[in-house]
Scaffold this motif. Structure first.
Motif, mmCIF file in Angstrom:
data_model
loop_
_atom_site.group_PDB
_atom_site.id
_atom_site.type_symbol
_atom_site.label_atom_id
_atom_site.label_comp_id
_atom_site.label_asym_id
_atom_site.label_seq_id
_atom_site.Cartn_x
_atom_site.Cartn_y
_atom_site.Cartn_z
ATOM 1 N N VAL A 29 -24.259 14.069 -8.132
ATOM 2 C CA VAL A 29 -24.714 12.779 -7.607
ATOM 3 C C VAL A 29 -25.951 12.957 -6.732
ATOM 4 C CG1 VAL A 29 -24.076 10.801 -6.170
ATOM 5 C CG2 VAL A 29 -22.381 11.837 -7.692
ATOM 6 N N TYR A 30 -25.936 13.966 -5.881
ATOM 7 C CA TYR A 30 -27.054 14.179 -4.960
ATOM 8 C C TYR A 30 -28.362 14.382 -5.716
ATOM 9 C CZ TYR A 30 -29.995 16.237 -1.330
ATOM 10 O OH TYR A 30 -31.029 16.493 -0.464
ATOM 11 N N HIS A 31 -28.349 15.260 -6.708
ATOM 12 C CA HIS A 31 -29.593 15.531 -7.435
ATOM 13 C C HIS A 31 -30.077 14.295 -8.195
ATOM 14 C CE1 HIS A 31 -30.165 19.736 -6.534
ATOM 15 N NE2 HIS A 31 -28.907 20.003 -6.804
ATOM 16 N N GLU A 32 -29.157 13.531 -8.754
ATOM 17 C CA GLU A 32 -29.572 12.332 -9.480
ATOM 18 C C GLU A 32 -30.209 11.317 -8.533
ATOM 19 O OE1 GLU A 32 -29.834 8.520 -11.103
ATOM 20 O OE2 GLU A 32 -28.375 8.948 -9.516
ATOM 21 N N GLN A 33 -29.671 11.211 -7.327
ATOM 22 C CA GLN A 33 -30.179 10.248 -6.369
ATOM 23 C C GLN A 33 -31.497 10.677 -5.735
ATOM 24 O OE1 GLN A 33 -28.206 7.034 -5.034
ATOM 25 N NE2 GLN A 33 -28.250 7.428 -7.228
ATOM 26 N N HIS A 34 -31.856 11.954 -5.886
ATOM 27 C CA HIS A 34 -33.083 12.451 -5.271
ATOM 28 C C HIS A 34 -34.157 12.811 -6.295
ATOM 29 C CE1 HIS A 34 -30.393 12.750 -1.811
ATOM 30 N NE2 HIS A 34 -31.472 12.803 -1.064
ATOM 31 N N TYR A 56 -41.287 19.037 -13.973
ATOM 32 C CA TYR A 56 -41.252 17.882 -14.868
ATOM 33 C C TYR A 56 -40.044 17.959 -15.804
ATOM 34 C CZ TYR A 56 -42.854 14.520 -18.407
ATOM 35 O OH TYR A 56 -42.945 13.466 -19.284
ATOM 36 N N LEU A 57 -39.818 19.143 -16.400
ATOM 37 C CA LEU A 57 -38.675 19.317 -17.298
ATOM 38 C C LEU A 57 -37.351 19.200 -16.550
ATOM 39 C CD1 LEU A 57 -39.997 22.287 -19.479
ATOM 40 C CD2 LEU A 57 -39.748 19.893 -20.172
ATOM 41 N N THR A 58 -37.308 19.711 -15.323
ATOM 42 C CA THR A 58 -36.082 19.616 -14.514
ATOM 43 C C THR A 58 -35.761 18.163 -14.204
ATOM 44 O OG1 THR A 58 -36.542 21.778 -13.496
ATOM 45 C CG2 THR A 58 -34.957 20.345 -12.376
ATOM 46 N N ASN A 59 -36.770 17.381 -13.846
ATOM 47 C CA ASN A 59 -36.549 15.958 -13.585
ATOM 48 C C ASN A 59 -36.070 15.237 -14.845
ATOM 49 O OD1 ASN A 59 -37.358 16.339 -10.959
ATOM 50 N ND2 ASN A 59 -39.438 15.596 -11.295
ATOM 51 N N PHE A 60 -36.597 15.644 -15.989
ATOM 52 C CA PHE A 60 -36.153 15.049 -17.248
ATOM 53 C C PHE A 60 -34.660 15.305 -17.467
ATOM 54 C CE2 PHE A 60 -35.216 15.408 -21.791
ATOM 55 C CZ PHE A 60 -35.655 14.177 -22.252
ATOM 56 N N VAL A 117 -26.936 21.784 -2.121
ATOM 57 C CA VAL A 117 -27.849 20.733 -2.575
ATOM 58 C C VAL A 117 -29.286 21.044 -2.186
ATOM 59 C CG1 VAL A 117 -26.084 18.936 -2.512
ATOM 60 C CG2 VAL A 117 -27.449 19.390 -0.460
ATOM 61 N N ASP A 118 -29.479 21.963 -1.261
ATOM 62 C CA ASP A 118 -30.832 22.325 -0.846
ATOM 63 C C ASP A 118 -31.529 23.221 -1.860
ATOM 64 O OD1 ASP A 118 -30.684 20.885 1.543
ATOM 65 O OD2 ASP A 118 -29.698 22.543 2.572
ATOM 66 N N HIS A 119 -30.791 23.739 -2.825
ATOM 67 C CA HIS A 119 -31.370 24.619 -3.833
ATOM 68 C C HIS A 119 -31.785 23.814 -5.062
ATOM 69 C CE1 HIS A 119 -28.999 28.242 -2.025
ATOM 70 N NE2 HIS A 119 -30.067 27.919 -1.318
ATOM 71 N N SER A 120 -33.018 24.029 -5.486
ATOM 72 C CA SER A 120 -33.558 23.276 -6.615
ATOM 73 C C SER A 120 -32.935 23.741 -7.936
ATOM 74 C CB SER A 120 -35.076 23.458 -6.679
ATOM 75 O OG SER A 120 -35.597 22.892 -7.864
#
Length: 491
Positions: A29-34, A56-60, A117-120
């Protein structure tokens, strides 16, 4: 060995999936919201320029976390694929199966890395792509040449040893992995993020449960206190249960002062939205967007706020962003419908039509003056009243608290809240009868009797009994907990 590899592969996927659906669900949830992926040329150029192709690929990939189960599947797949590719690469290089199951280690390391959650997640996506390309290249080279295996490793001839060694290694990895997971799992982080999710969904009783469990451990956290006070108000308990737990933070437990803290910037708008102080809520959200980027929660809230304060063109700009996403197009359509109506259900502007001359600037450090201002502009604003009274009590401003009791008849209180009467009794002890009679409120005999008992325990220094019987009273807070000293502030 081949069968064992497939068994490990399936087991890993299942374990990872269960974790992301359960104890690590807040990660998804955290990554989707950020993160918010947009289908536009402008987003593509800006994202590649600022975050690179990998970002860009990670956001996709992260955009699909909007469906929580799908997000868990994707993360489990990526981690399991890392194991599979490493396993295949070892086989190509050595010409035999990974007897010691070393291919499990990179997958496990990446799993532990994602627990914060602080880790990409770019690291995970990058490792997946790198191993995939390495596997493809090595497979092609092996197909068209005889260079592999690079090292001639003697095969283990004993049948039982070929089974026992992998089982022993897997058992060792599993044991250490479980130990490491238990000791590195951040329960506080999960509790805070889950509480945030419950606040956003308006599940206030669950918020009280989560925050209560946290505070019962004796720990203090500003975010937890902030959420708990919001939940107390929305469940009608703020004026009755304010001192259920020691208020060691004082007024800082009620709100977030603006101090440039990036994490705090995400939450300050919630209270101001409830107050109907939309201009200030918008400022907090805009600051948060500057820090965290144009994510869905920030765009949605900024669109809502600008609809309410009648800035349709600004609202439309944020809506247009959402329309270019995959999963927030329906939300964008709903916002456009509200835009045409000029109002948002459940959201009001308490300062509608208010014009200050000269211009009034909000106090971003101390919320007390803002609460007083909102209440004077909107005398029906119950949350402004209860938060103002809580602020004055927590800051030892008993005299100002008594002066603001004049607003109380405007709200549907059947009886004066216990802690209000306790503060009023403190005020009575400091003034003469004539001065106190001007207030027009009588102290109940029960409160006077309880104070006598309280004072006896103080005199006899029976602290344990005192804390047990009066730990949730304003008297105990003022004398033993308040970070501003144990004296009433007169002005």
């Amino acid at each position: 060995m081949k069968r064992l590899t497939y068994i490990v592969l399936g087991t890993l996927f299942l374990l990872y999936f269960i974790c992301y659906q359960g104890v690590l669900s807040h990660i998804v949830v955290y990554h989707e919201q950020h993160h918010l992926f947009l289908f536009s040329n402008l987003y593509f150029s800006q994202c590649v320029q600022s975050e690179g192709w990998l970002g860009y690929l990670t956001n996709f990939v992260i955009q699909f976390f909007y469906i929580h189960c799908l997000g868990s599947i994707i993360l489990a797949f990526l981690l399991t694929a890392v194991y599979w590719f490493v396993n295949r690469v070892i086989k190509i290089l050595l010409g035999q199966e990974d007897v010691f199951q070393l291919s499990l280690i990179p997958s496990a390391v990446l799993f532990f890395y994602t627990m914060s959650v602080d880790h990409s997640l770019s690291v995970l996506v990058g490792c997946f792509l790198l191993l995939f390309m390495l596997y493809v290249v090595l497979s092609l080279v092996r197909h068209y040449s005889s260079v592999f295996p690079l090292v001639n490793v003697s095969r283990i001839s004993n049948r039982y040893a070929r089974v026992a060694l992998p089982v022993i290694c897997l058992s060792t990895y599993a044991g250490y992995g479980f130990y490491h997971f238990i000791h590195s799992y951040n329960r506080s982080e999960r509790m805070m993020l889950k509480t945030e999710q419950l606040v956003k969904s308006g599940e206030w009783e669950k918020v009280l449960d989560y925050t209560g469990r946290y505070l019962m451990t004796g720990r203090t956290n500003q975010l937890i206190s902030y959420f708990r006070h919001l939940a107390l108000y929305h469940t009608g308990k703020l004026s009755a249960n304010l001192f259920d737990f020691p208020q060691t933070l004082g007024v800082k437990g009620l709100y977030f002062p603006w101090d440039g803290n990036s994490r705090g910037s995400e939450y300050g708008h919630i209270l101001y939205e409830d107050l109907g102080y939309i201009n200030e809520a918008q400022r907090w959200e805009f600051e948060a967007m500057v820090v965290w980027g144009e994510t869905a929660p920030h765009l949605i809230n900024l669109a809502r706020y600008n609809i309410v304060i009648h800035r349709p063109l600004v609202a439309q700009r944020f809506i247009n962003k959402l329309k270019r996403s995959l999963f927030y197009r329906e939300e964008a359509s709903r916002l456009e419908a509200w835009l045409r109506e000029g109002k948002v259900p459940g959201l009001r502007n308490a300062l509608e039509g208010r014009v200050d001359t000269p211009a009034r600037f909000a106090n971003v450090v101390n919320i007390g003056p803002e609460l007083q201002y909102v209440l004077e502009c909107d005398s029906t604003n119950r949350i402004a009243f209860e938060y103002l009274m809580s602020d004055l009590l927590l800051s030892n401003h008993v005299v100002r608290f008594v002066n603001n009791l004049k607003w109380m008849p405007l709200f549907s209180y059947t009886d004066m809240p216990r802690i209000y009467e306790e503060a009023l009794y403190i005020y009575k002890l400091g003034v003469d009868e004539e001065e106190f009679s001007k207030i027009g409120i009588r102290i109940s005999p029960g409160t006077e009797s309880r104070f006598k008992r309280y004072y006896q325990l103080v005199q006899s220094k029976q602290m344990e009994t005192l804390r047990k019987e009066f730990g949730n009273t304003y008297w105990f807070y003022l004398n033993y907990i308040s970070p501003y000293g144990n004296r009433v502030i007169a002005n």
